[in-house]
Design a protein around this motif. Structure first.
Motif, PDB file in Angstrom:
ATOM      1  N   ASN A   1      -1.852  -2.857  -6.243  1.00  0.00           N
ATOM      2  CA  ASN A   1      -2.868  -2.983  -5.210  1.00  0.00           C
ATOM      3  C   ASN A   1      -4.137  -2.245  -5.590  1.00  0.00           C
ATOM      4  OD1 ASN A   1      -3.749  -3.720  -2.488  1.00  0.00           O
ATOM      5  ND2 ASN A   1      -3.678  -1.512  -2.132  1.00  0.00           N
ATOM      6  N   GLU A   2      -3.954  -1.027  -6.110  1.00  0.00           N
ATOM      7  CA  GLU A   2      -5.108  -0.217  -6.476  1.00  0.00           C
ATOM      8  C   GLU A   2      -5.885  -0.828  -7.636  1.00  0.00           C
ATOM      9  OE1 GLU A   2      -4.786   3.948  -7.460  1.00  0.00           O
ATOM     10  OE2 GLU A   2      -3.478   4.202  -5.717  1.00  0.00           O
TER      11      GLU A   2
ATOM     12  N   LYS B   1       0.808  -1.218   0.000  1.00  0.00           N
ATOM     13  CA  LYS B   1       0.000   0.000   0.000  1.00  0.00           C
ATOM     14  C   LYS B   1       0.841   1.268   0.000  1.00  0.00           C
ATOM     15  CE  LYS B   1      -4.002  -2.202   1.950  1.00  0.00           C
ATOM     16  NZ  LYS B   1      -4.903  -2.382   3.077  1.00  0.00           N
TER      17      LYS B   1
ATOM     18  N   PRO C   1     -13.897  -6.234  -2.726  1.00  0.00           N
ATOM     19  CA  PRO C   1     -12.542  -6.084  -3.284  1.00  0.00           C
ATOM     20  C   PRO C   1     -12.332  -6.955  -4.525  1.00  0.00           C
ATOM     21  CG  PRO C   1     -12.493  -7.268  -1.208  1.00  0.00           C
ATOM     22  CD  PRO C   1     -13.881  -6.757  -1.363  1.00  0.00           C
TER      23      PRO C   1
ATOM     24  N   HIS D   1     -10.027   2.913 -13.508  1.00  0.00           N
ATOM     25  CA  HIS D   1      -9.936   2.985 -12.050  1.00  0.00           C
ATOM     26  C   HIS D   1     -10.152   4.386 -11.511  1.00  0.00           C
ATOM     27  CE1 HIS D   1      -8.319  -1.013 -12.813  1.00  0.00           C
ATOM     28  NE2 HIS D   1      -8.789  -1.286 -11.630  1.00  0.00           N
TER      29      HIS D   1
ATOM     30  N   ASP E   1      -6.966  -4.453  -4.103  1.00  0.00           N
ATOM     31  CA  ASP E   1      -7.955  -3.813  -3.231  1.00  0.00           C
ATOM     32  C   ASP E   1      -9.022  -3.030  -3.982  1.00  0.00           C
ATOM     33  OD1 ASP E   1      -7.243  -4.713  -0.807  1.00  0.00           O
ATOM     34  OD2 ASP E   1      -6.074  -2.968  -0.182  1.00  0.00           O
ATOM     35  N   SER E   2      -8.884  -2.941  -5.290  1.00  0.00           N
ATOM     36  CA  SER E   2      -9.809  -2.136  -6.088  1.00  0.00           C
ATOM     37  C   SER E   2     -11.270  -2.477  -5.783  1.00  0.00           C
ATOM     38  CB  SER E   2      -9.520  -2.401  -7.566  1.00  0.00           C
ATOM     39  OG  SER E   2     -10.525  -1.849  -8.350  1.00  0.00           O
ATOM     40  N   PRO E   3     -12.080  -1.476  -5.415  1.00  0.00           N
ATOM     41  CA  PRO E   3     -13.478  -1.778  -5.097  1.00  0.00           C
ATOM     42  C   PRO E   3     -14.265  -2.061  -6.382  1.00  0.00           C
ATOM     43  CG  PRO E   3     -12.820   0.420  -4.323  1.00  0.00           C
ATOM     44  CD  PRO E   3     -11.793  -0.047  -5.284  1.00  0.00           C
TER      45      PRO E   3
END
Lengths: 365, 89
Positions: free
Chosen positions: A14-15, A5, A197, A184, A19-21
């Motif tokens: 990660n983004e 992170k 996630p 994103h 962890d991307s919603p």
């Protein structure tokens, strides 16, 4: 993995893929984006490997392909992977774009995402066209000789088209990065705001279709490798003879009597997609909730299949006239149907809302 | 962190306020990904598919009609009768 992170590069991973919603309600129709990524990776790996053995010269091109098929270790599987994945690449692009059209993914605030997507379909089309180095009818003799680098298809043509065919996928890869940044920025569309996630939910869901794709691709490669190909590919090229069937969009050039108009129509067919976010003025994004537009969407899809069928046929009567009508409907859909049905449905929605509101006022509880 | 746009990042999604969400309990279906797949899924599949047929079938018919007409016409134009009819005038 606390680095994930904070690290400048790992945090991007990660983004984007951990962890991307992601909306909890997106279906398998959302898997074609990742499948296209897999296709590009397969194409680059097999393409680079093929290029190690292929000679872009008029004397050696055909025989070097036969050399790949017969002498190079597993050369046949590499070549068949490359040709069959190319076909699936296009199928997935159409499904991916069909999803964007149906769910209104092109509308605000995801216009950048849509534009990078159209740009990629351009690069992909260009990559395939550079593979068709045969005699392509074009605007005028000056331009066609400029593109060929001579008075007919010759060694220079083969070399420059191979060079571009090698280069364009890497430009495509760069635009994919822009497309992912665009994606994103605002995330995927969600109707209820419920997010989960990306990993493990959608990473594993993507693997499902990866393996399904590998299974289907393997069937094509091992059992019917030339099913989606042309018999012409097994005849040595002759610069004096145009192959009897050139598949891609040449129908546009022929169905419109004026050749320049045909070329403009072909480019306009993709360029018009840039106008889509402006032309669609509906307040409701998804066609799920727009019955009139949904009906015409499926007519548009049918018309798209008609255009593909026309493209696979010879330029003769009655295919020329059918092609002209289908082309007109293609443009009418964007220029007339989308804006006017948007107005119609907006108006009906307004009337329904004001009726409900006035009823509430008349009958107070 | 990304997601500064339309949809936010964890903790500030920016969507409608969630109410009544149980956050501390595992769903009873957590390990049952295919719960009621056959018993309810079959009926729902046909119900959902049939509700879309009215939108899709006209397009399917259009494609069939146009390609059928095109093939027949093309065949006829290349037949003996078609050639005779074309060169009558």
């Amino acid at each position: 993995m606390k680095n994930l992170k904070s690290h400048p590069i790992l945090s991007l991973a990660n983004e984007f893929i951990i962890d991307s919603p992601a909306p909890s309600n997106i279906s398998y129709i959302w898997n074609f984006g990742s499948l296209l990524g897999v296709c590009l990776i397969i194409q680059i790996i097999t393409g680079v490997t093929l290029a190690m053995h292929y000679c872009p010269s008029i004397d050696l091109a055909f025989t070097s392909v036969e050399h790949i098929m017969r002498d190079v270790n597993n050369g046949w599987i590499i070549r068949y992977m490359h040709s069959n994945t190319a076909a699936f690449f296009f199928i997935f692009i159409y499904l991916h774009m069909g999803k964007a059209l149906y769910y209104g993914s092109y509308s605000k605030p995801r216009i950048l995402l849509w534009y990078t997507g159209i740009q990629m379909s351009y690069w992909d089309l260009a990559t395939v066209i550079t593979n068709l180095f045969s005699a392509i009818p074009f605007i005028g003799t000056d331009i066609v000789q400029f593109i060929w680098g001579g008075f007919s298809v010759n060694n220079a043509t083969l070399n420059r088209f191979f060079s571009l065919h090698f280069l364009l996928p890497f430009i495509l890869a760069a635009v994919i990065v822009l497309h992912l940044i665009g994606l994103h920025q605002h995330g995927r569309i969600s109707s209820n705001g419920d997010k989960i996630p990306f990993h493990p939910y959608f990473s594993y869901k993507d693997y499902v279709t990866f393996f399904l794709f590998f299974l289907i691709l393997s069937f094509f490669i091992f059992f019917i490798p030339n099913f989606m190909g042309e018999a012409d590919n097994y005849i040595p090229a002759n610069p004096l003879v145009t192959p009897p069937s050139i598949k891609i969009d040449i129908i546009y050039l022929i169905s419109i009597p004026h050749k320049l108009g045909g070329v403009i129509a072909m480019f306009a067919a993709i360029l018009i997609l840039f106008l889509l976010p402006i032309l669609d003025i509906s307040k409701i994004r998804s066609l799920q909730f727009r019955p009139f537009m949904k009906f015409f969407y499926w007519l548009f899809i049918a018309n798209f299949f008609i255009l593909m069928w026309i493209g696979a046929n010879h330029a003769e009567a009655p295919f020329i006239v059918i092609g002209q009508f289908a082309t007109v409907f293609y443009f009418l859909y964007f220029l007339i149907l989308i804006p006017f049905i948007s107005i119609l449905e907006n108006t009906l929605a307004d009337i329904a809302i004001s009726n409900t509101n006035s009823k509430k006022r008349i009958i107070p509880k | 962190m990304g997601g500064h746009g339309y949809s936010g990042w964890w903790g500030s999604m920016g969507g409608p306020k969630h109410r009544g969400v149980v956050t501390y309990q595992l769903s009873p279906y957590e390990m049952k990904t295919n719960a009621h797949l056959i018993s309810k899924g079959t009926h729902n599949f046909f119900r959902r598919t049939s509700s879309q047929l009215g939108y899709i079938l006209p397009g399917v018919f259009l494609f069939w009609a146009v390609t059928h007409f095109g093939k027949k016409k093309h065949e006829w134009l290349n037949s003996k009768a078609g050639h005779a009819a074309q060169h009558e005038h």
